[in-house]
Design an enzyme around this catalytic site. Structure first.
Site, mmCIF file in Angstrom:
data_model
loop_
_atom_site.group_PDB
_atom_site.id
_atom_site.type_symbol
_atom_site.label_atom_id
_atom_site.label_comp_id
_atom_site.label_asym_id
_atom_site.label_seq_id
_atom_site.Cartn_x
_atom_site.Cartn_y
_atom_site.Cartn_z
ATOM 1 N N HIS A 511 40.704 101.992 23.905
ATOM 2 C CA HIS A 511 39.576 102.613 24.606
ATOM 3 C C HIS A 511 38.305 101.826 24.352
ATOM 4 O O HIS A 511 38.219 101.020 23.422
ATOM 5 C CB HIS A 511 39.389 104.077 24.177
ATOM 6 N N CYS A 512 37.322 102.053 25.207
ATOM 7 C CA CYS A 512 35.988 101.491 24.998
ATOM 8 C C CYS A 512 35.010 102.633 25.227
ATOM 9 O O CYS A 512 35.263 103.742 24.767
ATOM 10 C CB CYS A 512 35.753 100.311 25.936
ATOM 11 N N ARG A 513 33.910 102.394 25.917
ATOM 12 C CA ARG A 513 32.974 103.502 26.169
ATOM 13 C C ARG A 513 33.419 104.318 27.378
ATOM 14 O O ARG A 513 33.417 105.535 27.356
ATOM 15 C CB ARG A 513 31.558 102.958 26.367
ATOM 16 N N PHE A 540 35.595 106.697 25.247
ATOM 17 C CA PHE A 540 34.835 107.427 24.224
ATOM 18 C C PHE A 540 33.870 108.447 24.836
ATOM 19 O O PHE A 540 33.724 109.572 24.339
ATOM 20 C CB PHE A 540 34.079 106.443 23.332
#
Ligand code: FAD
Length: 566
Positions: A511-513, A540
């Site tokens: 995952h990232c943002r 996130f």
């Protein structure tokens, strides 16, 4: 010699039918009966009187009886209730509410548009509280006056549908202590559980005491007692648990009622008596995606049905392909819109349909613009055809533009490939050069091709609790400001140098943002020979929104070290 056409109900459907009938033919005699003191008012704007956005209650009335008469030669009789339909003699019996006198009026054609009435269940102790419902101008004026004059502080709104949420918002804007009580686990059913958490958070952030999954068990003086035992102090109660179609007249006249409990009509909105039509909240309609009959309490469909009826009466061609249900709502600083199928409807109806979900969070306009904000977008499409089935969008920007595009796409049978190809308007203050709708098409087509695998934000808690391998590909500073507990930080910029740290013998969740960088990381790893990589859609930001409200409500341990909502 013209015909005599009677209409029961003078608001959305009734007023529209009357004016379209007049535009179609000058010689017909048209009479509208409305039991209330107003016709043609803006039902949908009623809650906005509570906050003062609509200052005067009279402003809610769009057209009065005099204008109907002078501009359209339509005889509108307010305070006149139709109390019976005599089909044999083709006449209705009308009671003048002010004089209490009854009279009959004959018809060639009769149109029913009596709407739906708010449901007020017989909850024990209901006589102990000041109960209000919101259906018309009189209701909203009464509620507004009472609230202002009685110096009250606490208000309980019961029911988290559109009317309940709008009432709660507009009352809260006037600084009342507002509790919104919803019996199921979420407000606003057109949104799936994962999406609606954004609105749950917004309601609580704005000071509404939002209570879900708890029903009213009884009322006591200035108090609402819930099934959980919780006591809510409330000097007044706004009951907004739903509406029930006004079918009494139809039933008593022997008109057929459908499986949903609303009036049954054919595709031209004729009842089983070809001289009697029915439209609006009182009827059931064909849902073009579920292929079943449904009740749809929405203004747009009521107006379109009214127009169809007026045209059918005048032998004009009409088109009715069924409904997909498109709606929009403002919840304080957020806007929400939805169309077509959502996951919970598919489950509730036990629809045997194979579908996939695209979940995106993208900027609603070019990031340099001062009011650019994340838009949460969810698209459902059919597998393997790629046919678009439904969508939901929530954000601070123009969600209705995106959902209107999807609604139009559904009507024309579009697929995710078509969404990729849509040529949409662009300039930085409005959107991005590739709009979120285009992106939804790209991601949908990638999923159809099997290009990558994904999991949704609602699975992340399970992953954390089972110690699954979660990799956060954001930069180190972002990770330091808050991350999913147990997630390892390997920024996308370092990924290719740290490949040995990524396990090959178990599923790995990236995952990232928002899901964009982790999508790139997912493809990179796949190209490097990893075959068990999943992108966490929504990432996130999505996890923070999804978890926040329930973390607070259930007082449970958070799965993130700090939330991120920006
Ligand atoms: P109505 O517009 O309700 O009109 C029915 C009329 O018939 C009533 O005035 C009633 O008094 C009269 N009547 C009933 N029986 C008789 C009788 N026997 N004799 C004479 N008169 C009779 N929809 C949206 O799409 N978007 C929104 O944002 C939205 N917001 C809403 C907010 C509120 C507070 C409410 C109440 C509704 C909202 N709706 C919204 C729903 C929308 O207003 C309805 O779907 C639409 O008005 C239905 O039209 P209708 O003609 O069937 O009924």
């Amino acid at each position: 010699m013209g015909r005599k056409i009677l209409i029961i109900g003078g608001v959305a459907g009734g007023a529209s039918a009357a004016t379209r009938l007049r535009r179609n033919a000058e010689e017909d005699q048209i009479i509208v009966f409305e039991k209330g003191p107003h016709v043609s008012f803006s039902n949908c704007s009623l809650p906005y009187h509570l906050s003062g956005i609509v200052k005067n209650a009279e402003d809610l009335v769009l057209v009065d009886t005099e204008i109907f008469l002078k501009q359209y030669n339509i005889d509108v009789r307010i305070n006149n209730e139709v109390i019976a339909i005599d089909r044999e003699n083709k006449q209705v019996i009308v009671k003048n509410i002010l004089s209490d006198k009854s009279y009959t009026e004959s018809y060639d054609k009769l149109i029913l548009s009596p709407g739906a009435a708010p449901i007020v269940p017989r909850i024990p102790g209901i006589e102990n509280v000041n109960i209000f419902t919101i259906r018309n101008v009189v209701d909203i004026d009464r509620l507004n006056q009472f609230v202002k004059q009685s110096n009250i502080k606490d208000i309980a709104v019961i029911g988290g549908g559109f009317i309940g949420v709008e009432a709660a918002e507009n009352l809260r804007k006037n600084n009342y202590q507002v509790s919104l009580i919803e019996g199921t686990d979420q407000i606003l059913r057109p949104f799936d559980y994962d999406m609606v958490q954004i609105l749950h958070k917004e309601m609580t952030d704005q000071g509404v005491d939002l209570i879900v999954d708890d029903k009213v068990s009884c009322f006591e003086k200035d108090k609402v007692i819930l099934a959980s035992g919780k006591e809510i102090s409330a000097s007044i109660v706004v009951m907004a648990i739903g509406v029930s179609p006004e079918t009494r007249l139809a039933k008593e006249a022997g008109l057929e009622i459908g499986t949903t409990g609303a009036i049954k009509v054919n595709k031209n909105y004729q009842t089983n008596d070809s001289n009697i039509y029915a439209v609006g909240d009182a009827i059931e309609v064909y849902h073009a995606l579920t292929h079943s009959m449904t009740k749809l309490s929405l203004a747009g469909p009521a107006l379109k049905q009214a127009r169809t009826v007026a045209d059918h009466i005048n032998h004009k061609s009409t088109l009715n392909k069924g409904y997909i249900g498109s709606s929009a709502i403002k919840v304080f600083d957020y806007n929400g819109a939805s169309t077509g199928l959502n996951e919970s409807l598919i489950k509730v109806l036990d629809m045997k349909i194979n579908y996939e979900v695209v979940r995106l969070i993208l900027s609603d306009k070019v990031g340099l613009m001062p009011d650019a904000a994340p838009m949460h977008f969810k698209l459902l499409f059919e597998i393997p055809t790629g046919r678009v089935l439904g969508a939901q969008a929530i954000g601070k920007g123009d969600v209705t533009k995106r959902i209107d595009i999807i609604a139009t796409s559904i009507k024309f049978g579009a697929t995710v490939e078509d969404l990729k190809d849509l040529e949409l308007c662009y300039a930085p203050p409005f959107t991005t050069a590739k709009d979120i709708v285009n992106y939804a098409g790209y991601v949908g087509a990638n999923l159809l091709n099997g290009d990558f695998k994904q999991v949704n934000v609602d699975k992340v808690r399970e992953l954390v609790e089972s110690n699954s391998a979660i990799i956060d590909v954001r930069e180190r500073g972002e990770y330091a400001r808050g991350h999913i507990k147990g997630a390892k930080n390997i920024p996308l910029t370092e990924l290719r140098d740290r490949i040995d740290e990524i396990p090959k013998d178990e599923p790995v969740y990236l995952h990232c943002r928002t899901g964009q960088r982790s999508y790139n990381a997912t493809l990179a790893l796949q190209n490097l020979g990893f075959d068990n990589i999943f992108n966490i859609t929504g990432s996130f930001l999505g996890v923070s929104f999804y978890e926040y409200y329930n973390d607070k409500r259930l007082n449970r341990e958070s799965i993130v070290t700090e939330y991120n909502f920006r």
